[in-house]
Every structure is written in C-alpha cells, then in structure tokens.
Design a protein around this motif. Structure first.
Motif, PDB file in Angstrom:
ATOM      1  N   LEU A  82       0.859  -1.176   0.000  1.00 29.86           N
ATOM      2  CA  LEU A  82       0.000   0.000   0.000  1.00 29.86           C
ATOM      3  C   LEU A  82       0.902   1.235   0.000  1.00 29.86           C
ATOM      4  CD1 LEU A  82      -1.571  -2.413   1.399  1.00 29.86           C
ATOM      5  CD2 LEU A  82      -2.830  -0.675   2.653  1.00 29.86           C
ATOM      6  N   THR A  83       0.770   2.090  -0.990  1.00 29.36           N
ATOM      7  CA  THR A  83       1.549   3.313  -1.049  1.00 29.36           C
ATOM      8  C   THR A  83       0.618   4.506  -1.252  1.00 29.36           C
ATOM      9  OG1 THR A  83       1.886   3.169  -3.444  1.00 29.36           O
ATOM     10  CG2 THR A  83       3.511   2.071  -2.040  1.00 29.36           C
ATOM     11  N   SER A  84       1.173   5.689  -1.075  1.00 29.62           N
ATOM     12  CA  SER A  84       0.390   6.929  -1.227  1.00 29.62           C
ATOM     13  C   SER A  84      -0.928   6.825  -0.479  1.00 29.62           C
ATOM     14  CB  SER A  84       0.139   7.204  -2.714  1.00 29.62           C
ATOM     15  OG  SER A  84       1.360   7.334  -3.416  1.00 29.62           O
ATOM     16  N   LEU A  85      -0.846   6.373   0.755  1.00 20.54           N
ATOM     17  CA  LEU A  85      -2.057   6.104   1.534  1.00 20.54           C
ATOM     18  C   LEU A  85      -2.809   7.384   1.859  1.00 20.54           C
ATOM     19  CD1 LEU A  85      -0.698   3.241   3.748  1.00 20.54           C
ATOM     20  CD2 LEU A  85      -2.767   3.123   2.361  1.00 20.54           C
ATOM     21  N   LYS A  86      -4.121   7.258   1.870  1.00 18.28           N
ATOM     22  CA  LYS A  86      -5.018   8.363   2.140  1.00 18.28           C
ATOM     23  C   LYS A  86      -5.857   8.025   3.374  1.00 18.28           C
ATOM     24  CE  LYS A  86      -5.612   8.980  -2.868  1.00 18.28           C
ATOM     25  NZ  LYS A  86      -6.604   9.027  -3.970  1.00 18.28           N
ATOM     26  N   PRO A  87      -6.384   9.020   4.052  1.00 20.73           N
ATOM     27  CA  PRO A  87      -7.245   8.729   5.207  1.00 20.73           C
ATOM     28  C   PRO A  87      -8.410   7.815   4.853  1.00 20.73           C
ATOM     29  CG  PRO A  87      -6.603  11.027   5.228  1.00 20.73           C
ATOM     30  CD  PRO A  87      -6.107  10.462   3.924  1.00 20.73           C
ATOM     31  N   GLU A  88      -8.906   7.918   3.636  1.00 22.93           N
ATOM     32  CA  GLU A  88     -10.036   7.072   3.240  1.00 22.93           C
ATOM     33  C   GLU A  88      -9.644   5.620   3.020  1.00 22.93           C
ATOM     34  OE1 GLU A  88      -9.079   9.973   1.829  1.00 22.93           O
ATOM     35  OE2 GLU A  88      -9.379   9.930  -0.361  1.00 22.93           O
ATOM     36  N   ASP A  89      -8.371   5.300   3.088  1.00 19.14           N
ATOM     37  CA  ASP A  89      -7.925   3.910   3.039  1.00 19.14           C
ATOM     38  C   ASP A  89      -8.020   3.236   4.410  1.00 19.14           C
ATOM     39  OD1 ASP A  89      -5.327   4.980   0.830  1.00 19.14           O
ATOM     40  OD2 ASP A  89      -7.152   3.886   0.271  1.00 19.14           O
ATOM     41  N   THR A  90      -8.335   4.011   5.416  1.00 20.31           N
ATOM     42  CA  THR A  90      -8.468   3.459   6.767  1.00 20.31           C
ATOM     43  C   THR A  90      -9.585   2.427   6.811  1.00 20.31           C
ATOM     44  OG1 THR A  90      -7.630   5.452   7.829  1.00 20.31           O
ATOM     45  CG2 THR A  90      -9.017   3.998   9.167  1.00 20.31           C
ATOM     46  N   ALA A  91      -9.254   1.226   7.271  1.00 17.26           N
ATOM     47  CA  ALA A  91     -10.216   0.126   7.298  1.00 17.26           C
ATOM     48  C   ALA A  91      -9.542  -1.100   7.909  1.00 17.26           C
ATOM     49  CB  ALA A  91     -10.701  -0.211   5.894  1.00 17.26           C
ATOM     50  N   VAL A  92     -10.364  -2.106   8.191  1.00 15.80           N
ATOM     51  CA  VAL A  92      -9.824  -3.420   8.496  1.00 15.80           C
ATOM     52  C   VAL A  92      -9.680  -4.163   7.165  1.00 15.80           C
ATOM     53  CG1 VAL A  92     -10.162  -5.594   9.709  1.00 15.80           C
ATOM     54  CG2 VAL A  92     -10.907  -3.447  10.765  1.00 15.80           C
ATOM     55  N   TYR A  93      -8.502  -4.683   6.936  1.00 17.65           N
ATOM     56  CA  TYR A  93      -8.216  -5.384   5.690  1.00 17.65           C
ATOM     57  C   TYR A  93      -8.210  -6.887   5.949  1.00 17.65           C
ATOM     58  CZ  TYR A  93      -6.996  -1.066   3.295  1.00 17.65           C
ATOM     59  OH  TYR A  93      -7.052   0.184   2.705  1.00 17.65           O
ATOM     60  N   TYR A  94      -8.878  -7.628   5.063  1.00 23.75           N
ATOM     61  CA  TYR A  94      -8.988  -9.082   5.174  1.00 23.75           C
ATOM     62  C   TYR A  94      -8.474  -9.724   3.897  1.00 23.75           C
ATOM     63  CZ  TYR A  94     -12.498  -7.960   8.764  1.00 23.75           C
ATOM     64  OH  TYR A  94     -13.150  -7.472   9.873  1.00 23.75           O
ATOM     65  N   CYS A  95      -7.786 -10.850   4.028  1.00 25.17           N
ATOM     66  CA  CYS A  95      -7.473 -11.632   2.846  1.00 25.17           C
ATOM     67  C   CYS A  95      -8.374 -12.859   2.803  1.00 25.17           C
ATOM     68  CB  CYS A  95      -5.994 -12.036   2.806  1.00 25.17           C
ATOM     69  SG  CYS A  95      -5.427 -13.106   4.130  1.00 25.17           S
ATOM     70  N   ALA A  96      -8.562 -13.383   1.608  1.00 18.93           N
ATOM     71  CA  ALA A  96      -9.426 -14.533   1.409  1.00 18.93           C
ATOM     72  C   ALA A  96      -8.927 -15.331   0.227  1.00 18.93           C
ATOM     73  CB  ALA A  96     -10.869 -14.083   1.184  1.00 18.93           C
TER      74      ALA A  96
END
Length: 122
Positions: A82-96
């Motif tokens: 993840l690069t150039s992160l923005k506040p709207e990228d804030t979240a819980v990330y899950y892989c599947a």
C-alpha cells in the motif's frame, strides 16, 4: 488450514504499508487470493486479487496505481503493498482465498484470514 494476515498499522497520509497473507496447511496454487477492506459504517470493498498460479491481477479503481499485489511462491504468501495512503484507506483489511479463477471468485471463498487494521492519520 488457515490464512494468516499481518502487517497493518498506523501511518501518516502519503505513507506506505505492506500486508501479508500466508497460507498454512494448503498450497495456494490454483487459488485466487484477494484482499477486502471494511471501514466503520461502510460495506465491504474488494480491493485487489491475484491468481496465484499465473500472477494475473485485478485492482479496484479506488486503489489502482497505489496498491500492488504480488505472490511469493516459495513462501506460499500473497502480499499487498500500500503506497500513497489516504485517510479514506483506513479500514480493516482481510485476505481470502478461493480455488477458482475469475471475477466471480468471491462467491467461492473457502478461507478467510483474520482482519488487520490499517489506519491512515496525521
């Protein structure tokens, strides 16, 4: 048999993080592995996916050009840079993972990793 997600954290806007999703107890060959994210009060969003055997990738428009998904066949792991992160990228990330290929892969998900929190804030 499980997926182990790791790598979340707190980062400032414009910063970078690397998430990992390691498969334990099964081989990711012929699996599609994807990342989803869910922010408070929002629906779950598919972010990116990779077909482990060929390395074929897909990105949501919201992350295209900023996130990069890759596979490490030796470690049976999928990473999301993840690069150039923005506040709207804030979240819980899950892989599947699903043992199918194609855009409908999420209907056949067999394994989920635990979520990892990504917070983008100054």
């Amino acid at each position: 048999v499980q997926l182990q997600a790791s790598g979340g954290g707190l980062v400032q806007p414009g910063g970078s993080l690397r998430l990992s999703c390691a498969a334990r107890g099964f081989n990711l060959d012929y699996y599609t592995v994807g990342w989803f994210r869910q922010a408070p009060g929002k629906e779950r969003e598919g972010v990116s996916r990779i077909y482990f055997t060929t390395g074929s990738t897909y990105y949501a428009d919201s992350v295209k050009g900023r996130f990069t998904i890759s596979r490490d066949t030796a470690r049976n792991t999928v990473c999301l840079q993840l690069t150039s992160l923005k506040p709207e990228d804030t979240a819980v990330y899950y892989c599947a993972a699903a043992s199918v290929y194609g855009s409908d892969w999420s209907r056949e998900i067999k394994y989920w990793g635990q979520g990892t929190q990504v917070t983008v804030s100054s």
